[in-house]
Design an enzyme around this catalytic site. Structure first.
Site, PDB file in Angstrom:
ATOM      1  N   TYR A   1      10.457   7.675 -53.939  1.00  0.00           N
ATOM      2  CA  TYR A   1      11.311   6.212 -52.746  1.00  0.00           C
ATOM      3  C   TYR A   1      11.488   4.674 -53.076  1.00  0.00           C
ATOM      4  O   TYR A   1       9.936   4.243 -53.535  1.00  0.00           O
ATOM      5  CB  TYR A   1      10.313   6.832 -51.560  1.00  0.00           C
ATOM      6  CG  TYR A   1      10.493   5.685 -50.088  1.00  0.00           C
ATOM      7  CD1 TYR A   1      11.369   5.606 -49.599  1.00  0.00           C
ATOM      8  CD2 TYR A   1       9.516   4.093 -49.834  1.00  0.00           C
ATOM      9  CE1 TYR A   1      11.417   4.969 -48.456  1.00  0.00           C
ATOM     10  CE2 TYR A   1       9.896   3.981 -48.602  1.00  0.00           C
ATOM     11  CZ  TYR A   1      10.699   3.707 -48.622  1.00  0.00           C
ATOM     12  OH  TYR A   1      10.982   2.902 -47.605  1.00  0.00           O
TER      13      TYR A   1
ATOM     14  N   LYS B   1       2.233  -3.794 -52.269  1.00  0.00           N
ATOM     15  CA  LYS B   1       1.619  -3.081 -51.581  1.00  0.00           C
ATOM     16  C   LYS B   1      -0.008  -4.044 -52.647  1.00  0.00           C
ATOM     17  O   LYS B   1      -0.652  -5.310 -51.688  1.00  0.00           O
ATOM     18  CB  LYS B   1       1.739  -1.578 -51.664  1.00  0.00           C
ATOM     19  CG  LYS B   1       2.860  -1.144 -51.349  1.00  0.00           C
ATOM     20  CD  LYS B   1       2.472   0.065 -50.947  1.00  0.00           C
ATOM     21  CE  LYS B   1       4.165   1.078 -50.073  1.00  0.00           C
ATOM     22  NZ  LYS B   1       4.445   1.831 -50.819  1.00  0.00           N
TER      23      LYS B   1
ATOM     24  N   ASP C   1       8.702   1.154 -60.802  1.00  0.00           N
ATOM     25  CA  ASP C   1       9.052   1.007 -59.345  1.00  0.00           C
ATOM     26  C   ASP C   1       7.517   0.856 -59.253  1.00  0.00           C
ATOM     27  O   ASP C   1       7.149   2.689 -59.277  1.00  0.00           O
ATOM     28  CB  ASP C   1      10.260   2.222 -58.611  1.00  0.00           C
ATOM     29  CG  ASP C   1       9.582   1.065 -56.960  1.00  0.00           C
ATOM     30  OD1 ASP C   1       8.474   0.585 -56.815  1.00  0.00           O
ATOM     31  OD2 ASP C   1      10.268   1.383 -56.250  1.00  0.00           O
TER      32      ASP C   1
HETATM   33  C1  LIG Z   1       6.157   1.523 -50.235  1.00  0.00           C
HETATM   34  C2  LIG Z   1       7.203   1.383 -51.327  1.00  0.00           C
HETATM   35  C3  LIG Z   1       8.214   0.762 -52.102  1.00  0.00           C
HETATM   36  C4  LIG Z   1       8.947  -0.325 -50.335  1.00  0.00           C
HETATM   37  O1  LIG Z   1       8.156  -1.136 -50.269  1.00  0.00           O
HETATM   38  P1  LIG Z   1       7.901  -1.959 -48.641  1.00  0.00           P
HETATM   39  O2  LIG Z   1       6.909  -3.314 -48.828  1.00  0.00           O
HETATM   40  O3  LIG Z   1       7.636  -0.604 -47.911  1.00  0.00           O
HETATM   41  O4  LIG Z   1       9.362  -2.408 -48.351  1.00  0.00           O
HETATM   42  C5  LIG Z   1       9.233   0.907 -52.860  1.00  0.00           C
HETATM   43  N1  LIG Z   1       8.907   1.923 -53.729  1.00  0.00           N
HETATM   44  C6  LIG Z   1       7.680   2.211 -53.346  1.00  0.00           C
HETATM   45  C7  LIG Z   1       6.848   3.091 -54.701  1.00  0.00           C
HETATM   46  C8  LIG Z   1       7.175   2.380 -52.691  1.00  0.00           C
HETATM   47  O5  LIG Z   1       5.903   3.119 -52.659  1.00  0.00           O
END
Ligand SMILES: *Cc1c(COP(=O)(O)O)cnc(C)c1O
Length: 454
Positions: free
Chosen positions: A168, A291, A263
């Site tokens: 994701y 995060k 990511d």
């Molecule tokens: C949570 C998450 C996102 C999206 O971040 P948001 O702050 O919710 O937009 C993107 N990539 C990864 C791996 C994530 O866990």
């Protein structure tokens, strides 16, 4: 106005129940709030997984958090392993973060102009991270990834990207192609509203499948701008990849003149201060953060070499901007949190604590012959209802097994333990989880698993 805020915090200590209470918890006030919320928001929520669609009961409306604890509006207390989906690696309401935020907000909430706080947070990150030379702050993980993709396309002058099934990367159009987490939970493979032409630029392959990836590079020779992967895929179960496979990604992207994007929105500052890049010892081309980086405030970032980042506006031709980017209050929270994380021994202690916690649960389920395996890395864990020793791809997860999670989730809530409301979600241990609380949580998990398998 003030009265309505006061009412929200009107619960007295007597309204709260101790962790470990067993009968079905009351969700009376949460239910009333949820009914009201449904009139305001689609599904009653501002982010889909919060609606508790994959577990029993009304979503809990939270009143406050402190340390490793959460309290809902009905006064129930929980040991929290969701930790706001990862950001709260120091636990809730940490004194240092609260202090930093308070100091910053005395000066004003936003200026739309540079502040020294941005320099401070950048310096703290760059001094301790040899994988990036320059970075840019944004306001969410989604934004960080979206911008990283644009940078990769702008730099390579190519359009196509490759992502992996089970990873994701936020909700930008290019990446809502068979995404994980909430989407899998809702049984959807993509989203309405994403133009077909956009989806055509994103190639999705299975994790841990070298052949499929090689074929994608052959089929679209000279067209792939970047391959993007989660540092450790942790949004659709915890799909631990081998270092050798990640090394393969590094090599194949290099061979074809494509960029490799890690990511690290979850893994950054979680697997260690330098995240997954240092965990594998592999240098990606672009890294994205979110995060943890904001200490609970909305912050994201992307970073790369000075050369690559020179493509970003105003230096270069890749446009990217944000009214609230580098927000001073958010920067202050990030500085306070990352300062704690940069202290010697922080990750060693946290990871050791998690290892002991996970090992004890694994020992219990093995002794009881329950079909459960705990996967973990650093302070991330995933309770999977399987006897497979390895799950490395999204399709290796049996969707039927996730049904069991619903019972586990309900039983744990009744015993004062809060996990993410979907069997595909991982749990996070924070520095605020003490030995005593982890011991209590363990016992609650044992009892709840007994119910699941009774
Ligand atoms: C949570 C998450 C996102 C999206 O971040 P948001 O702050 O919710 O937009 C993107 N990539 C990864 C791996 C994530 O866990």
């Amino acid at each position: 106005m003030l009265d309505s805020i006061k009412k929200i915090f009107a619960n007295t200590e007597e309204d709260r129940r101790p962790a470990g209470a067993k009968p079905d918890i009351s969700r009376e006030k949460s239910s009333v709030l949820f009914e009201k919320a449904k009139k305001y928001f689609p599904g009653g929520v501002n982010s889909p997984v919060r609606a508790f669609k994959s577990v029993y009961g009304t979503p809990l409306f939270i009143e406050k958090g402190d340390g490793c604890f959460l309290w809902d509006v009905d006064g129930n207390q929980f040991i929290d392993f969701c930790c706001s989906w990862g950001p709260l690696i120091l636990g809730h309401n940490h004194s240092k973060i609260k202090e930093a935020v308070t100091i910053a907000l005395e000066k004003g909430l936003s200026f739309g102009a540079p502040t020294a706080l941005e320099n401070e947070l950048a310096e703290l990150i760059l001094k301790h991270n040899k994988y990036i030379e320059r970075l840019r702050f944004v306001s969410s993980g989604t934004e960080a990834v979206m911008s990283a993709i644009r940078l990769a396309r702008g730099y390579t002058k190519r359009d196509k990207i490759i992502k992996f099934e089970g990873c994701y990367h936020g909700h930008s159009d290019a990446l809502l192609v068979k995404a994980g987490s909430g989407l899998v939970t809702f049984g959807e493979t993509s989203s309405l509203g994403v133009p077909k032409a956009f989806a055509n630029e994103t190639i999705v392959v299975g994790l841990n499948d070298k052949e499929a990836l090689s074929k994608a590079f052959e089929d679209f020779k000279g067209e792939i701008a970047a391959v993007i992967i989660e540092g450790v895929p942790a949004n659709n179960g915890l799909l631990l990849q081998s270092k050798e496979y990640i090394q393969f990604l590094r090599e194949i992207t290099q061979t074809h003149g494509s960029l490799l994007i890690f990511d690290e929105v979850i893994t950054g500052f979680r697997l260690g201060f330098e995240g997954a890049a240092a965990y594998y010892g592999i240098q990606p081309d672009i890294l994205t953060y979110g995060k943890i980086i904001g200490g609970g405030m909305p912050v994201g970032a992307y970073g790369a070499s000075a050369e690559l980042m020179s493509y970003i506006s105003p230096d270069g031709g890749v446009y990217q901007a944000g009214t609230l980017s580098g927000n001073p209050v958010a920067m202050a929270a990030g500085i306070a949190q990352l300062t704690e994380l940069s202290k010697a021994g922080f990750y060693k202690d946290l990871n050791k604590k998690t290892e002991e916690f996970v090992t004890a649960i694994q020992r219990y389920v093995s002794a009881k012959n329950y079909k459960v395996t705990l996967f973990h890395v650093a302070s991330i864990f995933w309770i999977a209802f399987t006897d497979q020793e390895q799950i490395q791809t999204a399709c290796a997860i049996d969707p039927k097994s996730i049904e069991k999670y619903k019972i586990l989730h309900r039983e744990l809530l009744n015993r004062g333990v809060y996990l993410g409301p979907s069997g595909y979600e991982v749990g996070f241990v924070s520095a605020a989880h003490t030995k005593i609380e982890l011991e209590k949580a363990k016992r609650a998990i044992f009892e709840s698993l007994d119910v699941v398998f009774s």
